[in-house]
Design an enzyme around this catalytic site. Sequence first.
Site, mmCIF file in Angstrom:
data_model
loop_
_atom_site.group_PDB
_atom_site.id
_atom_site.type_symbol
_atom_site.label_atom_id
_atom_site.label_comp_id
_atom_site.label_asym_id
_atom_site.label_seq_id
_atom_site.Cartn_x
_atom_site.Cartn_y
_atom_site.Cartn_z
ATOM 1 C CG ASP A 99 -0.281 -0.346 2.518
ATOM 2 O OD1 ASP A 99 1.381 0.630 2.973
ATOM 3 O OD2 ASP A 99 -0.826 -0.256 3.338
ATOM 4 C CD GLU A 121 0.303 -6.553 2.969
ATOM 5 O OE1 GLU A 121 0.576 -7.169 3.720
ATOM 6 O OE2 GLU A 121 0.303 -5.159 2.963
ATOM 7 C CD GLU A 135 0.368 4.246 4.539
ATOM 8 O OE1 GLU A 135 0.907 4.875 4.957
ATOM 9 O OE2 GLU A 135 -1.019 5.273 4.818
ATOM 10 C CG HIS A 212 4.649 4.754 11.861
ATOM 11 N ND1 HIS A 212 4.640 3.107 11.891
ATOM 12 C CD2 HIS A 212 4.394 4.829 10.274
ATOM 13 C CE1 HIS A 212 3.839 2.707 10.987
ATOM 14 N NE2 HIS A 212 4.047 3.589 9.052
ATOM 15 N NE ARG A 214 2.460 11.196 5.770
ATOM 16 C CZ ARG A 214 2.644 10.164 5.015
ATOM 17 N NH1 ARG A 214 2.223 8.840 5.209
ATOM 18 N NH2 ARG A 214 3.976 9.664 3.994
ATOM 19 C CG HIS A 245 9.385 6.797 12.142
ATOM 20 N ND1 HIS A 245 8.934 7.893 11.065
ATOM 21 C CD2 HIS A 245 8.611 5.664 11.160
ATOM 22 C CE1 HIS A 245 9.145 7.307 10.286
ATOM 23 N NE2 HIS A 245 8.834 6.274 10.134
#
Length: 385
Positions: A99, A121, A135, A212, A214, A245
């Site tokens: 993604d 996937e 994603e 991590h 957003r 991260h």
Amino acid sequence: MTSLRKVMAVFGTRPEAIKMAPLVLKLQQDPRIECVVTVTAQHREMLDQVLQLFKINTHYDLNIMQTGQTLYDISAKALLGLQGILNKEKPDIVLVHGDTTSTFIGALAAYYQQIPVGHVEAGLRSGNKYSPFPEEMNRQLTGTLTDLHFAPTFTARTNLLKEGYNSEGIFVTGNTVIDALVQTVRKEYVFTDPVLQKLDTSTGRILVVTTHRRENLGDPMSQMYKAVRDIVQEFPDVTLVFPVHKNPAVRSVVQRELGGQNRILLVEPMEYEPFANLLNKAYLVLTDSGGLQEEAPALGKPVLVLRENTERPEAVASGTVQLVGTARDNIYNVTKKLLEDDQEYNRMAQAVNPYGDGQASKRIIEALYYYWGWSTQRPESFGQL
């Protein structure tokens, strides 16, 4: 004599590389297949670590990563870079994974040259186009360009069927990340980091935390970190290991809420091999990652997902994963229960992992054989209908 077929694998980030590595290696071992590896290097350092670990040599490297890159930068550079490579190589199929922006752009670039696309996937859906962002839409847009959908589970297959994709082009393979994990985790593994070498699972419990996303930046992350800090302070046998991260927006909140705390180890992002082996030593995992929802259950580790939704509902349904959101009190209460209630912990730890058996790459190659007419036998699906 069957003619040689050319397969191009396109990926650009560390998670893609981890999940594509076992498939690439298996393709390269097949005498009837020429496997061309093209990386966008949407990530650089972390991508290179995985390539080195699995001993994968690349044929093309776009090296597009730059400081402060935007989705526009990644998209434009990857699309233009892939144009000439695809025109030169003319593969029989392009394989993309998951993604990322490199995934969608890889599929789009192949489509522009009318080259078939295989999506590894495929079929994961959260139902919210802005979560995870970008994603969720990268997956959906890739799906519209895909000829062969390699769905990891029957739930993913059902998602694709609901969207109108032809069942003949959908193969349930399991997830290649389990293939990678099986090859990487070792009981006798020794960490090179002296801080991690001191971890002792015989006298204490390890909580692994990663964040991590957003959509979690800012106050949601602050709430998460306050909750895990409360847990460490309450349970003296618990040590928290947090590979932080590199995003400065993540690091600033981590340092503010967790810096200088006893039994909270803030470490640099870890290479895949030590991280997979850290997971194997963990008691519990708290994360907003997608991939960890698949990996940790394969090692018998319960996962608390620090998000409001997930594109991996199979793990929630099977009991290996629990959605806890981002509210401080809820994260604290659920974590505390798992640390105190052995029955509840074992219920999650011993649930059957719905994501794979280490044979996904084999099934994908069998599906390619079937697609090319090399085999009349459709490959068996992973799991049960």
